[in-house]
Design an enzyme around this catalytic site. Structure first.
Site, PDB file in Angstrom:
ATOM      1  N   LYS A 112       0.857  -1.194   0.000  1.00  7.17           N
ATOM      2  CA  LYS A 112       0.000   0.000   0.000  1.00  7.17           C
ATOM      3  C   LYS A 112       0.884   1.231   0.000  1.00  7.17           C
ATOM      4  O   LYS A 112       2.007   1.194   0.510  1.00  7.17           O
ATOM      5  CB  LYS A 112      -0.881   0.024   1.259  1.00  7.17           C
ATOM      6  CG  LYS A 112      -2.144   0.842   1.083  1.00  7.17           C
ATOM      7  CD  LYS A 112      -3.181   0.016   0.344  1.00  7.17           C
ATOM      8  CE  LYS A 112      -4.523   0.665   0.247  1.00  7.17           C
ATOM      9  NZ  LYS A 112      -5.552  -0.336  -0.111  1.00  7.17           N
ATOM     10  N   GLY A 224     -20.818   6.422   2.832  1.00 10.20           N
ATOM     11  CA  GLY A 224     -19.692   6.727   1.952  1.00 10.20           C
ATOM     12  C   GLY A 224     -20.177   6.679   0.518  1.00 10.20           C
ATOM     13  O   GLY A 224     -20.848   5.727   0.116  1.00 10.20           O
ATOM     14  N   GLY A 226     -18.142   7.442  -2.472  1.00 13.09           N
ATOM     15  CA  GLY A 226     -17.078   7.533  -3.476  1.00 13.09           C
ATOM     16  C   GLY A 226     -17.290   6.432  -4.497  1.00 13.09           C
ATOM     17  O   GLY A 226     -18.428   6.000  -4.733  1.00 13.09           O
ATOM     18  N   ASN A 227     -16.211   5.916  -5.056  1.00 13.59           N
ATOM     19  CA  ASN A 227     -16.337   4.874  -6.091  1.00 13.59           C
ATOM     20  C   ASN A 227     -17.130   3.670  -5.581  1.00 13.59           C
ATOM     21  O   ASN A 227     -18.116   3.257  -6.196  1.00 13.59           O
ATOM     22  CB  ASN A 227     -14.933   4.443  -6.560  1.00 13.59           C
ATOM     23  CG  ASN A 227     -14.978   3.201  -7.457  1.00 13.59           C
ATOM     24  OD1 ASN A 227     -15.244   2.092  -7.009  1.00 13.59           O
ATOM     25  ND2 ASN A 227     -14.753   3.386  -8.739  1.00 13.59           N
ATOM     26  N   ALA A 228     -16.728   3.123  -4.423  1.00 14.43           N
ATOM     27  CA  ALA A 228     -17.379   1.898  -3.925  1.00 14.43           C
ATOM     28  C   ALA A 228     -18.836   2.162  -3.555  1.00 14.43           C
ATOM     29  O   ALA A 228     -19.732   1.387  -3.920  1.00 14.43           O
ATOM     30  CB  ALA A 228     -16.603   1.354  -2.731  1.00 14.43           C
ATOM     31  N   GLY A 229     -19.095   3.238  -2.840  1.00 14.57           N
ATOM     32  CA  GLY A 229     -20.451   3.535  -2.381  1.00 14.57           C
ATOM     33  C   GLY A 229     -21.414   3.804  -3.529  1.00 14.57           C
ATOM     34  O   GLY A 229     -22.558   3.322  -3.530  1.00 14.57           O
TER      35      GLY A 229
HETATM   36  N1  GLU Z   1      -7.317   0.010  -3.310  1.00 13.63           N
HETATM   37  C1  GLU Z   1      -8.093  -1.170  -3.564  1.00 13.63           C
HETATM   38  C2  GLU Z   1      -8.159  -2.050  -2.334  1.00 13.63           C
HETATM   39  O1  GLU Z   1      -7.984  -1.620  -1.222  1.00 13.63           O
HETATM   40  C3  GLU Z   1      -7.613  -1.899  -4.804  1.00 13.63           C
HETATM   41  C4  GLU Z   1      -6.211  -2.393  -4.758  1.00 13.63           C
HETATM   42  C5  GLU Z   1      -5.702  -2.897  -6.099  1.00 13.63           C
HETATM   43  O2  GLU Z   1      -6.486  -2.963  -7.032  1.00 13.63           O
HETATM   44  O3  GLU Z   1      -4.517  -3.229  -6.165  1.00 13.63           O
HETATM   45  O4  GLU Z   1      -8.460  -3.206  -2.435  1.00 13.63           O
END
Ligand code: GLU
Length: 422
Positions: A112, A224, A226-229
């Protein structure tokens, strides 16, 4: 006091990640050496990023990349741009990526990255210079065979395109496989945009079968947007037939017991910058939204929102954690005792990295799949992962999070043993 304990829990996500690991390690009777390796990141890089701002001044940003464990394959995980980013948050998120890639059984490790910045206060040109500066410093430990970033909180496909371009310039060849979540025109994958929410929807579908819940009559609250929500709102209604009754973002939330039109509220957010004021709804706070009596609760924002302080008041039957780390260990105990079925973050939101993996495979092989293919492959991965975890949870009589850890730890431990690390 209760408020203090939730603030304390928020203070260190990495300690939470370690506590979750310790609990599962104990259930597994894990070899102490394996446990010790898995408690800490293998590597991390801290960087300073001088960036020329539009007003002519130079601002120095702090950035990180944590490579948690690459026993199963190159490190994989997003990059967050956030004003409150800390190294311990990035460490926790890198650990969760390790478990996430293992639970869906893709050949990748966990990593990360993060930059302490407020993208909402930066111009497009400043964001581009910051993104390129990050790759100039961190690029040396990245690569399609080493570590492959992706989008996360407040980072976008455009940012991925700049980062891929900068990396390609440094190496001297086109390297789309260094980063995923790119726009389609520069090597992105069909189906990556909504993959996190879509994968979550597949796990909710399986959970509902297990719990005998009729999703066509189910209500959903999403924290939330954003993209996921946003994609959770559209897909939980279109794919699962659920009724979305509440959604919120950083500015506040809205509620309607008659249901909220998902497509329309996504448009409203795009135009107005918030879900607030959506016609036919009444306001609701982020805190109250979590405590609504709904069938499915979807935390899709940030860490530590379900804590020892509010867990007792959660009335949802299923929690589908699209955010990373929304529930503290204290809250987990209470939810399990109260029969709330938690689909834990690194299982529920693994759809994003699963399609990232598909994107990486397509980049490396230079052969691109259609959306139908991606959806079918994603469904297969998510469904298998859900049932692997459910079986472990029933076998060992543990909550779904501990079970997910147990599945993942066994897979990572086996790879470390075979490599001769432990
Ligand atoms: N940021 C996203 C996660 O937390 C995707 C990570 C990725 O696709 O490498 O799963």
């Amino acid at each position: 006091m209760t408020q203090k304990s939730s603030v304390a829990a928020k203070a260190n996500p990495f300690e939470i990640a370690q506590a979750q690991l310790d609990k599962a390690a104990q259930k597994l009777g894990l070899d102490p050496a394996v446990h010790a390796v898995l408690r800490e990141p293998l590597r991390e890089l801290h960087v300073s990023l001088p960036v020329k701002m539009d007003d002519g001044t130079v601002k120095v940003f702090k950035g990180f990349r944590v490579q948690y464990n690459d026993a199963r394959g190159p490190n994989k995980g997003g990059i967050r741009f956030h004003p409150e980013e800390t190294i311990d948050t990035v460490r926790a998120l890198a650990a969760w990526m390790t478990w996430k890639c293992a639970v869906v059984d893709i050949p990748l490790g966990g990593g990360k990255g993060g930059i302490i910045c407020n993208p909402k206060e930066m111009s497009e040109a400043e964001l581009e210079r910051l993104s390129r500066a990050y790759i100039d410093q961190v690029g040396r430990i990245l690569g399609p065979e080493k570590d492959i970033p992706a989008p996360d909180v407040y980072t976008t496909p455009q940012i991925m395109a700049w980062m891929m371009d900068e990396y390609s310039k440094i190496t001297g060849y086109n390297a789309p496989g260094v980063i995923t979540g790119k726009p389609l025109a520069v090597g992105g994958s069909e189906g990556r945009g909504d993959a996190t929410a879509r994968g979550g929807a597949y796990t909710v579908r399986e959970a509902a079968k297990h719990l005998n819940i009729d999703l066509s009559k189910a209500t959903v609250a999403i924290q939330g947007f954003g993209n996921a929500g946003q994609y959770a709102a559209t897909l939980f209604s279109s794919l699962l037939g659920c009724k979305i009754v509440a959604v919120s973002d950083t500015k506040g939330g809205v509620y309607s017991e008659d249901g909220i039109d998902a497509e329309a509220i996504v448009r409203h957010k795009l135009i107005n910058g918030s879900v607030i004021g959506f016609p036919g709804t009444r306001p609701i706070s982020n805190e109250d939204l979590l405590e609504l009596s709904v069938d499915v609760l979807v935390p899709a924002a940030l860490e530590s929102v379900i804590t020892g302080e509010n867990a007792e008041r959660i009335r949802a039957k299923i929690i589908c954690e699209l955010a990373n780390g929304p529930t503290t260990p204290e809250a987990d105990e209470i939810l399990y005792k109260n029969n709330v079925f938690v689909i834990p973050d690194f299982l529920a939101n693994a759809g994003g990295v699963t399609v990232s993996y598909f994107e990486w495979v397509q980049n490396i092989t230079n052969f691109y799949w259609d959306e139908e293919d991606i959806h079918a492959k994603l469904d297969k991965k998510m469904t298998k992962a859900f049932h692997d975890v459910l079986a472990m949870s029933l076998d060992y009589k543990v909550d779904m999070r501990t079970a997910a850890y147990m599945v993942s730890i066994q897979r990572v431990a086996e790879a470390m043993k075979l490599r001769g690390w432990v």
